[in-house]
Design a protein around this motif. Structure first.
Motif, PDB file in Angstrom:
ATOM      1  N   GLN A 148       0.834  -1.200   0.000  1.00  0.00           N
ATOM      2  CA  GLN A 148       0.000   0.000   0.000  1.00  0.00           C
ATOM      3  C   GLN A 148       0.874   1.258   0.000  1.00  0.00           C
ATOM      4  O   GLN A 148       0.604   2.205  -0.730  1.00  0.00           O
ATOM      5  CB  GLN A 148      -0.950   0.003   1.203  1.00  0.00           C
ATOM      6  CG  GLN A 148      -1.842   1.217   1.306  1.00  0.00           C
ATOM      7  CD  GLN A 148      -2.825   1.367   0.159  1.00  0.00           C
ATOM      8  OE1 GLN A 148      -3.047   0.462  -0.637  1.00  0.00           O
ATOM      9  NE2 GLN A 148      -3.435   2.532   0.066  1.00  0.00           N
ATOM     10  N   THR A 149       1.926   1.246   0.787  1.00  0.00           N
ATOM     11  CA  THR A 149       2.833   2.396   0.848  1.00  0.00           C
ATOM     12  C   THR A 149       3.513   2.604  -0.501  1.00  0.00           C
ATOM     13  O   THR A 149       3.572   3.728  -1.011  1.00  0.00           O
ATOM     14  CB  THR A 149       3.875   2.198   1.972  1.00  0.00           C
ATOM     15  OG1 THR A 149       3.195   2.072   3.222  1.00  0.00           O
ATOM     16  CG2 THR A 149       4.846   3.361   2.036  1.00  0.00           C
ATOM     17  N   GLU A 150       4.007   1.539  -1.100  1.00  0.00           N
ATOM     18  CA  GLU A 150       4.657   1.635  -2.416  1.00  0.00           C
ATOM     19  C   GLU A 150       3.679   2.158  -3.463  1.00  0.00           C
ATOM     20  O   GLU A 150       4.039   2.993  -4.294  1.00  0.00           O
ATOM     21  CB  GLU A 150       5.206   0.278  -2.840  1.00  0.00           C
ATOM     22  CG  GLU A 150       6.436  -0.139  -2.067  1.00  0.00           C
ATOM     23  CD  GLU A 150       6.894  -1.558  -2.359  1.00  0.00           C
ATOM     24  OE1 GLU A 150       8.069  -1.823  -2.107  1.00  0.00           O
ATOM     25  OE2 GLU A 150       6.081  -2.390  -2.828  1.00  0.00           O
ATOM     26  N   GLU A 162      -0.222  11.624   1.213  1.00  0.00           N
ATOM     27  CA  GLU A 162      -1.096  10.489   0.902  1.00  0.00           C
ATOM     28  C   GLU A 162      -0.774   9.287   1.808  1.00  0.00           C
ATOM     29  O   GLU A 162      -1.677   8.622   2.311  1.00  0.00           O
ATOM     30  CB  GLU A 162      -0.958  10.085  -0.577  1.00  0.00           C
ATOM     31  CG  GLU A 162      -1.493  11.110  -1.549  1.00  0.00           C
ATOM     32  CD  GLU A 162      -3.006  11.268  -1.488  1.00  0.00           C
ATOM     33  OE1 GLU A 162      -3.706  10.285  -1.207  1.00  0.00           O
ATOM     34  OE2 GLU A 162      -3.481  12.393  -1.729  1.00  0.00           O
ATOM     35  N   VAL A 163       0.504   9.012   2.016  1.00  0.00           N
ATOM     36  CA  VAL A 163       0.913   7.899   2.885  1.00  0.00           C
ATOM     37  C   VAL A 163       0.479   8.183   4.323  1.00  0.00           C
ATOM     38  O   VAL A 163      -0.075   7.316   4.999  1.00  0.00           O
ATOM     39  CB  VAL A 163       2.437   7.662   2.805  1.00  0.00           C
ATOM     40  CG1 VAL A 163       2.904   6.700   3.889  1.00  0.00           C
ATOM     41  CG2 VAL A 163       2.820   7.131   1.428  1.00  0.00           C
ATOM     42  N   LEU A 178      -1.924  10.188   5.439  1.00  0.00           N
ATOM     43  CA  LEU A 178      -3.384  10.124   5.548  1.00  0.00           C
ATOM     44  C   LEU A 178      -3.857   8.677   5.570  1.00  0.00           C
ATOM     45  O   LEU A 178      -4.708   8.305   6.393  1.00  0.00           O
ATOM     46  CB  LEU A 178      -4.038  10.881   4.388  1.00  0.00           C
ATOM     47  CG  LEU A 178      -5.562  10.926   4.391  1.00  0.00           C
ATOM     48  CD1 LEU A 178      -6.084  11.591   5.662  1.00  0.00           C
ATOM     49  CD2 LEU A 178      -6.069  11.656   3.152  1.00  0.00           C
ATOM     50  N   ASP A 179      -3.294   7.853   4.713  1.00  0.00           N
ATOM     51  CA  ASP A 179      -3.656   6.436   4.686  1.00  0.00           C
ATOM     52  C   ASP A 179      -3.367   5.776   6.037  1.00  0.00           C
ATOM     53  O   ASP A 179      -4.191   5.023   6.552  1.00  0.00           O
ATOM     54  CB  ASP A 179      -2.896   5.727   3.567  1.00  0.00           C
ATOM     55  CG  ASP A 179      -3.345   4.287   3.383  1.00  0.00           C
ATOM     56  OD1 ASP A 179      -4.519   4.071   3.024  1.00  0.00           O
ATOM     57  OD2 ASP A 179      -2.526   3.377   3.613  1.00  0.00           O
ATOM     58  N   HIS A 180      -2.217   6.074   6.616  1.00  0.00           N
ATOM     59  CA  HIS A 180      -1.861   5.496   7.919  1.00  0.00           C
ATOM     60  C   HIS A 180      -2.790   5.985   9.020  1.00  0.00           C
ATOM     61  O   HIS A 180      -3.174   5.215   9.897  1.00  0.00           O
ATOM     62  CB  HIS A 180      -0.408   5.823   8.279  1.00  0.00           C
ATOM     63  CG  HIS A 180       0.583   4.975   7.565  1.00  0.00           C
ATOM     64  ND1 HIS A 180       1.079   3.803   8.086  1.00  0.00           N
ATOM     65  CD2 HIS A 180       1.174   5.112   6.359  1.00  0.00           C
ATOM     66  CE1 HIS A 180       1.924   3.262   7.237  1.00  0.00           C
ATOM     67  NE2 HIS A 180       1.992   4.035   6.177  1.00  0.00           N
ATOM     68  N   LEU A 181      -3.162   7.257   8.972  1.00  0.00           N
ATOM     69  CA  LEU A 181      -4.036   7.811  10.012  1.00  0.00           C
ATOM     70  C   LEU A 181      -5.438   7.201   9.969  1.00  0.00           C
ATOM     71  O   LEU A 181      -6.104   7.095  10.997  1.00  0.00           O
ATOM     72  CB  LEU A 181      -4.143   9.330   9.883  1.00  0.00           C
ATOM     73  CG  LEU A 181      -2.898  10.137  10.223  1.00  0.00           C
ATOM     74  CD1 LEU A 181      -3.135  11.615   9.948  1.00  0.00           C
ATOM     75  CD2 LEU A 181      -2.471   9.922  11.659  1.00  0.00           C
ATOM     76  N   LYS A 182      -5.875   6.812   8.795  1.00  0.00           N
ATOM     77  CA  LYS A 182      -7.229   6.278   8.642  1.00  0.00           C
ATOM     78  C   LYS A 182      -7.337   4.788   8.945  1.00  0.00           C
ATOM     79  O   LYS A 182      -8.427   4.256   9.050  1.00  0.00           O
ATOM     80  CB  LYS A 182      -7.732   6.543   7.218  1.00  0.00           C
ATOM     81  CG  LYS A 182      -8.047   7.999   6.978  1.00  0.00           C
ATOM     82  CD  LYS A 182      -8.616   8.195   5.598  1.00  0.00           C
ATOM     83  CE  LYS A 182      -9.141   9.598   5.416  1.00  0.00           C
ATOM     84  NZ  LYS A 182      -9.769   9.786   4.102  1.00  0.00           N
ATOM     85  N   ARG A 183      -6.220   4.110   9.083  1.00  0.00           N
ATOM     86  CA  ARG A 183      -6.249   2.662   9.320  1.00  0.00           C
ATOM     87  C   ARG A 183      -6.085   2.359  10.802  1.00  0.00           C
ATOM     88  O   ARG A 183      -5.297   2.985  11.483  1.00  0.00           O
ATOM     89  CB  ARG A 183      -5.141   1.974   8.539  1.00  0.00           C
ATOM     90  CG  ARG A 183      -5.368   2.042   7.048  1.00  0.00           C
ATOM     91  CD  ARG A 183      -4.289   1.293   6.298  1.00  0.00           C
ATOM     92  NE  ARG A 183      -4.445   1.468   4.881  1.00  0.00           N
ATOM     93  CZ  ARG A 183      -5.226   0.721   4.128  1.00  0.00           C
ATOM     94  NH1 ARG A 183      -5.929  -0.244   4.646  1.00  0.00           N
ATOM     95  NH2 ARG A 183      -5.314   0.936   2.831  1.00  0.00           N
TER      96      ARG A 183
END
Length: 192
Positions: free
Chosen positions: A70-72, A87-88, A90-95
């Motif tokens: 997902q990070t890649e 983007e990375v 935000l993705d981490h904060l939402k999981r």
């Protein structure tokens, strides 16, 4: 009694997507509880996993592999590095996230050196993906950096704020918090 065996991937999906919280109290969780929570037979669990330590190792390593992919994917965006870091973040904060280091500490007494090595290698892949993008940005003149590896580990640490739900709410939610974190990481705290 006939045992039904489930594919390894199905067991991993159950464990990782719905019941990973079972491992939060690693020492208190039995394989029977894992089987029940995963809606598979205990025999199915033992068919694929020698013991709880092996199951834990495979589950955690698989989790890190998913995070790395997902990070890649997010880092492949054609926009600038700062936007990709947003983007990375935000993705981490939402999981949802568990305190992995505490979990690993609790499980360490029953893990072998090989188990720990496998988990750490899977975790390291996330940092390697970040390190690569920082190297590329430095080579392109987008950033000035002495150590892409240090940047990768520092950035990963910054995103761990996702455990602080009250702070994220106070800062205005995941989007605003992600922007504030990236701005802090990007600019630092020195005056202009």
């Amino acid at each position: 009694m006939k045992h039904i065996y489930y594919p390894l991937e199905a067991i991993n999906c159950y464990l990782l997507n719905r019941y990973f919280e079972l491992f939060i109290k690693y020492e208190k969780v039995s394989m029977e509880q894992v089987a029940g929570a995963s809606d598979v037979t205990k025999a199915s669990i033992y068919y694929y996993f020698k013991n709880k330590a092996t199951l834990f190792t495979v589950s955690v390593s698989s989790m890190f592999q998913r995070i790395t992919k997902q990070t890649e994917k997010l880092l492949q965006n054609s926009k600038g590095l700062k936007h990709r870091l947003y983007e990375v973040t935000l993705d981490h904060l939402k999981r949802p996230h568990i305190d992995f280091e505490t979990l690993l500490q609790e499980a360490t007494s029953s893990l072998t050196e090989d188990h720990i090595h496998e988990i750490r290698e899977a975790e390291k892949a996330i940092h390697q993906a970040l390190e690569n993008v920082f190297k590329q940005a430095a080579n392109n003149g987008e950033i000035v950096v002495a150590s892409p590896q240090l940047l990768a580990y520092t950035f990963s640490t910054v995103t761990m704020i996702r455990n602080k739900k009250e702070l994220i709410n106070e800062l205005g939610g995941p989007e605003k918090t992600a922007q504030a974190l990236v701005d802090l990481f990007w600019v630092g705290i020195s005056p202009n």
